[in-house]
Design a protein around this motif. Structure first.
Motif, PDB file in Angstrom:
ATOM      1  N   CYS A 151      36.332  47.981  41.039  1.00  0.00           N
ATOM      2  CA  CYS A 151      36.575  46.536  41.104  1.00  0.00           C
ATOM      3  C   CYS A 151      36.662  45.954  39.708  1.00  0.00           C
ATOM      4  CB  CYS A 151      35.465  45.844  41.903  1.00  0.00           C
ATOM      5  SG  CYS A 151      33.862  45.858  41.105  1.00  0.00           S
ATOM      6  N   LEU A 152      37.132  44.717  39.633  1.00  0.00           N
ATOM      7  CA  LEU A 152      37.252  44.012  38.356  1.00  0.00           C
ATOM      8  C   LEU A 152      35.911  43.443  37.913  1.00  0.00           C
ATOM      9  CD1 LEU A 152      39.444  42.937  36.296  1.00  0.00           C
ATOM     10  CD2 LEU A 152      39.418  40.827  37.637  1.00  0.00           C
ATOM     11  N   THR A 164      33.225  40.761  34.149  1.00  0.00           N
ATOM     12  CA  THR A 164      34.483  41.426  34.486  1.00  0.00           C
ATOM     13  C   THR A 164      35.107  41.967  33.208  1.00  0.00           C
ATOM     14  OG1 THR A 164      36.049  39.605  34.109  1.00  0.00           O
ATOM     15  CG2 THR A 164      34.843  39.608  36.205  1.00  0.00           C
ATOM     16  N   SER A 179      38.573  38.859  46.387  1.00  0.00           N
ATOM     17  CA  SER A 179      39.771  39.697  46.511  1.00  0.00           C
ATOM     18  C   SER A 179      39.396  41.161  46.501  1.00  0.00           C
ATOM     19  CB  SER A 179      40.740  39.403  45.368  1.00  0.00           C
ATOM     20  OG  SER A 179      41.820  40.324  45.379  1.00  0.00           O
ATOM     21  N   GLN A 180      40.108  41.942  47.319  1.00  0.00           N
ATOM     22  CA  GLN A 180      39.960  43.394  47.280  1.00  0.00           C
ATOM     23  C   GLN A 180      40.841  44.025  46.215  1.00  0.00           C
ATOM     24  OE1 GLN A 180      40.230  44.152  51.679  1.00  0.00           O
ATOM     25  NE2 GLN A 180      38.902  45.848  51.185  1.00  0.00           N
ATOM     26  N   SER A 181      41.772  43.272  45.688  1.00  0.00           N
ATOM     27  CA  SER A 181      42.695  43.807  44.689  1.00  0.00           C
ATOM     28  C   SER A 181      42.331  43.257  43.316  1.00  0.00           C
ATOM     29  CB  SER A 181      44.134  43.423  45.037  1.00  0.00           C
ATOM     30  OG  SER A 181      44.988  43.642  43.933  1.00  0.00           O
ATOM     31  N   GLY A 182      41.941  44.140  42.391  1.00  0.00           N
ATOM     32  CA  GLY A 182      41.648  43.705  41.037  1.00  0.00           C
ATOM     33  C   GLY A 182      42.886  43.212  40.320  1.00  0.00           C
ATOM     34  N   CYS A 185      43.600  39.798  41.292  1.00  0.00           N
ATOM     35  CA  CYS A 185      42.635  38.894  40.661  1.00  0.00           C
ATOM     36  C   CYS A 185      43.139  38.426  39.293  1.00  0.00           C
ATOM     37  CB  CYS A 185      41.290  39.592  40.482  1.00  0.00           C
ATOM     38  SG  CYS A 185      40.244  39.596  41.943  1.00  0.00           S
ATOM     39  N   THR A 186      43.635  39.358  38.497  1.00  0.00           N
ATOM     40  CA  THR A 186      44.088  38.967  37.162  1.00  0.00           C
ATOM     41  C   THR A 186      45.317  38.072  37.242  1.00  0.00           C
ATOM     42  OG1 THR A 186      45.369  41.034  36.999  1.00  0.00           O
ATOM     43  CG2 THR A 186      43.140  41.029  36.086  1.00  0.00           C
ATOM     44  N   SER A 204      35.866  40.209  42.603  1.00  0.00           N
ATOM     45  CA  SER A 204      36.648  41.382  42.979  1.00  0.00           C
ATOM     46  C   SER A 204      35.678  42.374  43.610  1.00  0.00           C
ATOM     47  CB  SER A 204      37.301  41.998  41.730  1.00  0.00           C
ATOM     48  OG  SER A 204      37.788  43.294  42.002  1.00  0.00           O
ATOM     49  N   GLY A 206      36.468  45.405  45.377  1.00  0.00           N
ATOM     50  CA  GLY A 206      36.802  46.819  45.390  1.00  0.00           C
ATOM     51  C   GLY A 206      36.621  47.479  46.742  1.00  0.00           C
ATOM     52  N   TYR A 232      41.643  37.264  49.657  1.00  0.00           N
ATOM     53  CA  TYR A 232      42.745  38.223  49.753  1.00  0.00           C
ATOM     54  C   TYR A 232      42.149  39.500  50.317  1.00  0.00           C
ATOM     55  CZ  TYR A 232      46.206  41.735  48.662  1.00  0.00           C
ATOM     56  OH  TYR A 232      47.096  42.774  48.774  1.00  0.00           O
TER      57      TYR A 232
END
Length: 926
Positions: A151-152, A164, A179-182, A185-186, A204, A206, A232
């Protein structure tokens, strides 16, 4: 003898105790250790450390790296055990194979929580999955909570915590983002800085090895900085935890979600129509509706909805009124409104009269209300004041296009004043579309500051309005008071059902015959069509003679479920010769297509005139994430072609059953169309609730269909079954294999009514009562119960006096009656009044688990006429039994110092009392 029930769902009190929320160590740590901190430029370890020390969060940071004495000029430690202070949060950024050992060291050192940013776990396959299991095993040896891996990290913009490896820090705001997507996130972070969007938390998560959606939704639900939650999602993980948390929090804080992967991952080859019709994504939609979560389809809509729902109320209905100075945008907006499930409000006669007196004669005289291109600010504001009072309107959209006579800025200023003056109803949202470029920006800013969300184009605004209505509709379906079905003697007949299932299992069968399936349906009060079993031609003729012509012959088989596929159905047989022919035809067809061993004979049934009603389907099949799911829709032989169906999660009540029906196209016909009478919708609701009960109580059922369920028009009768307007003409049931153990059977995603906590009891005056869990249908009884309470009882309950009208308001009652049995248990003492025959509630005891810990608070209140009869002691004892069964470790309550009776009851059942001048705290460890 009352205790105050201080739940956050009670608007009178706030019991948020962040020091008892385990995730506080993640979002508000006093000490942070960065394990894998590094001086290497561009490394994750260096970026993490830099982000923590360059954004002061009010805590201390400890680098951990066995190869360096210092990192970035800060003293470093060889391992977590050497860190001199107790560590709240460890951030782990080391190679994946090293992480299990590091987690073990964190547990030994008493670290409260960890964020594992390292990658190389389940995303790489079996070796990574094994590493994750090792990590989880080590964490479970203590109380370590973990976010990640892969994860982020997390941010708390309000404190300055940036745990992070993102390049920038989010702005503080009121949106909690998970969010599950790092990578996403960015991207969202960059976008938010451009658009000046702020966050209360930026998370985040993960792989969700430990901390999942439910944990974070509860945390953000308690967080005072969070006004809405945006998600997300790629996978739901623990479905039951997600639904439980979302259902509780969504009522007060909107949850807006986008789910990746809408492509249908439908059930594979299935023995039932239901299995072929239910896809995983549709089940997700049903789950989101059931929990009050709003699902959107575009990333931009996530934050649009978060902003809109923070500024404007949810509408009470789908009807939108538009005010525009140009016809084209109004027509465009109408198209998008209708396409997305909204409706144009029909202007009330008094509204048209008022508009005629105010607007030029050439105005549109309809909705959209075209106030013409020369509309000045005053015309806009007067029109808004009139429309705001229209009872037919559920929302208002203001559309402005720059024209020669238009002043976008001044119009916005006057509308701002008009909105304040018009006293717009609390449930009527107002949106605006100021079309154009730089010349409308000042007006947009004015409206946004006034809490009126603005959009560049009217199609976007109408789409957002329909989302708002969808959110309102979903919540109403959850919290609208249902009707308790009338009791029926002998229903359900659980003994009969158990016998049928046991007999099939003993014979090694998982497919029940049509006759067995119908017997199970009848055992749960679902009307079935009379059928006669015939093993020979002569028996078939005899059955037909006794039933009366015309008749239907259907294959009887213990292995074949879709009878029409093998020529196993013959309709409209008018005499004995036709019956003999049909019997032979079915036997021959089965023998040729699958083998004679599959032929056991036929069932003979009356022929139903299907033109006097509708063919429906009701079924249940398994979803890999949510367990049993329900299906309702248009039935018949072409059910899989037309695919008009709705999906829901059990259990159902009458309100949820009606909502399920409303989602289908056939529902419009069921209400009566083109001169046809409607079907008995109340009876259909009742049947769906009974069917749901069957699914809840019979976990050995893997798949089940009633297709068709025949729904007769009201006012029509058929000689073969005059008493029922609904008939299951066919039924098929598939069981789980008998070699499964009961604990291996799929579990429901939503916990059903806990019947194991129903107990009979007799109070001191000899009154027989039932102590049972509360249910949503009890709301009218709870209202009557509150009318029996004295001022003293109310004062002891709330620590102040509360008016009856406040106590029995539906908005409050629904929080007390519509509970999640995984999170809360309320027991009521229920009796039947011997004079009136009505049910009455005499007392309520409530146990509510605190978020994130195995602790709960209890409350108890007894109707004044039934105090000092042992009722309070018995209910409190039952609550302790429930708590032990639910693995609660500690229970507390706050008691008014003058409430001596309640203090004695608590002591009697084992509570310790801690007294102070203004409060007595009762505590028991279980």
């Amino acid at each position: 003898m009352q205790t105050p029930y201080r739940l956050k769902t009670d608007p009178t009190f706030d019991i948020l105790r962040t020091e008892r929320q385990p995730l506080s160590s993640i979002f508000a740590p006093a000490t942070v250790a960065v394990i894998g901190a590094s001086d290497s430029p561009g490394s994750v370890g260096r970026t993490l450390l830099w982000n923590l020390i360059s954004n002061p969060f009010g805590g201390t940071v400890f680098p951990v790296n066995p190869k360096h004495h210092s990192v970035m000029g800060i003293k470093s430690y060889a391992n977590i055990a050497e860190v001199p202070d107790e560590v709240d949060l460890a951030i782990i950024a080391t190679p994946a194979p090293t992480v299990p050992k590091i987690v073990r060291e964190c547990v030994a050192a008493g670290v409260k929580s960890a964020v594992i940013v390292s990658a190389g776990f389940k995303e790489i396959g079996a070796p990574g999955i094994e590493l994750e299991q090792q990590i989880l095993h080590e964490a479970r040896l203590g109380k370590l909570r973990i976010i990640g891996p892969n994860c982020l990290g997390v941010m708390n913009p309000h404190t300055g915590l940036n745990a992070t490896f993102a390049s920038t820090m989010a702005r503080p705001g009121n949106v909690g983002f998970i969010s599950q997507s790092g990578a996403l996130c960015t991207s969202i972070l960059d976008w938010s800085l451009r658009e000046n969007v702020g966050f209360s938390a930026f998370i985040s998560i993960g792989s969700m090895l430990d901390v999942g959606w439910g944990d974070l939704i509860y945390y953000l639900g308690d967080d005072p900085h969070t006004k809405s939650i945006v998600i997300y999602m790629e996978s739901i993980g623990d479905a039951r935890s997600f639904l439980s948390a979302a259902r509780e929090v969504a009522l007060t804080k909107p949850i807006i979600l986008i789910k990746a992967g809408r492509t249908e991952a439908a059930a594979k080859a299935s023995a039932s129509h239901t299995g072929a019709l239910t896809g995983s994504d549709e089940v997700l939609d049903a789950a989101f509706r059931r929990s009050g979560v709003l699902r959107v389809s575009r990333i931009s809509e996530l934050f649009n909805m978060a902003e809109v729902l923070a500024k404007q109320p949810r509408p009470k209905g789908p009807r939108l009124t538009m005010i525009t100075n140009a016809g084209g945008p109004g027509v465009l907006a109408t198209d998008f409104l209708i396409t997305n499930g909204g409706e144009l409000a029909e202007l009330a006669p008094e509204t048209i009269t008022s508009l005629n007196q105010t607007l030029p004669s050439f105005w549109s005289h309809n909705n959209p209300i075209d106030i013409l291109g020369d509309a000045d600010p005053e015309r806009y504001s007067k029109t808004l004041e009139i429309v705001a009072k229209d009872p037919n309107s559920d929302g208002i959209l203001l559309i402005l296009t720059p024209q020669a006579m238009t002043d976008p800025t001044q119009t916005a200023e006057q509308l701002k004043s008009a909105i304040e003056k018009a006293q717009v109803p609390a449930n009527k949202p107002i949106l605006a579309t100021w079309m154009g470029g730089a010349e409308v920006m000042a007006g947009e800013a004015i409206l946004n500051r006034a809490g009126i969300p603005t959009f560049s184009y009217p199609d976007s605004a109408t789409r957002i309005f329909t989302y708002m209505w969808q959110s309102s509709y979903n919540l109403r379906g959850i919290y609208e008071t249902p009707v308790l079905p009338a009791e029926e003697d002998g229903i359900p007949n659980r003994n009969l059902v158990d016998k049928i299932i046991t007999t099939a299992h003993q014979a090694g069968r998982t497919i029940l015959t049509e006759t067995e399936s119908k017997e199970i349906l009848a055992g749960y009060g679902i009307p079935t069509l009379q059928a006669c079993i015939a093993a020979t031609e002569d028996e078939a003729v005899g059955c037909a003679e006794s039933l009366g012509y015309p008749v239907v012959l259907k294959l009887l088989s213990k292995t074949i479920t879709h009878k029409t596929d093998v020529g196993g159905v013959q309709l409209n047989l008018m005499d004995a010769d036709a019956v003999r022919w049909a019997y032979r035809n079915i036997k021959t067809s089965v023998a040729e297509k699958v083998g004679l061993e599959h032929f056991l004979g036929v069932t003979v049934q009356p022929m139903i005139n299907l033109n006097s009603g509708y063919e429906l389907i009701i079924g249940s099949s398994l979803d890999p994430q949510f367990g049993p799911v329900l299906l309702f829709g248009a039935g018949g032989q072409l059910v899989e072609v037309f695919r008009d169906r709705a999906i829901a999660l059990p259990p159902l009540n009458s309100t949820l059953a009606r909502r399920m029906m409303e989602q289908t196209q056939i529902y419009k016909a069921l209400q009566g169309v083109r001169g046809r009478a409607p079907v008995d919708l109340a009876a259909l609701e009742h049947l769906l609730v009974r069917f749901s009960q069957l699914i809840v109580e019979q976990p050995w059922i893997k798949e089940i269909d009633i297709n068709p369920l025949w729904a007769r028009f009201e006012g029509r009768t058929q000689p073969e079954n005059k008493s029922s307007s609904l008939l299951a003409l066919d039924g098929r049931i598939v069981l789980h294999p008998p070699e499964l153990r009961e604990e291996q059977l799929p579990k429901l995603a939503i916990r059903p009514y806990p019947t194991q906590y129903i107990t009979p009891w007799t109070i001191k005056d000899g009154t027989a009562i039932t102590i049972r869990p509360i249910r949503p249908e009890d709301e009218p009884l709870i209202v009557q119960f509150h009318k029996t309470l004295s001022e003293q009882s109310v004062y002891f309950r709330y620590f102040h006096l509360m008016k009856l009208s406040q106590r029995i308001a539906h908005e409050r009652m629904m929080r007390l009656c519509f509970i999640d049995y995984d999170r809360e248990m309320a027991l009521v003492a229920d009796r039947k009044n011997p004079v009136t025959g009505d049910r009455e509630i005499l007392a309520v005891g409530r146990l509510s688990q605190l978020h994130g810990v195995k602790e709960a608070e209890f409350a108890l209140i007894v109707s004044d006429p039934y105090q000092r009869m042992g009722l309070g002691t018995n209910i409190l004892s039952q609550l302790l039994y429930v708590a032990r069964s639910e693995h609660i470790k500690r229970i507390t309550a706050d008691i008014h110092p003058e409430n001596v009776a309640m203090q004695r009851v608590c002591e009697k059942v084992g509570f310790r009392l801690h007294r102070s001048a203004d409060l007595v705290e009762a505590v028991i460890d279980l």
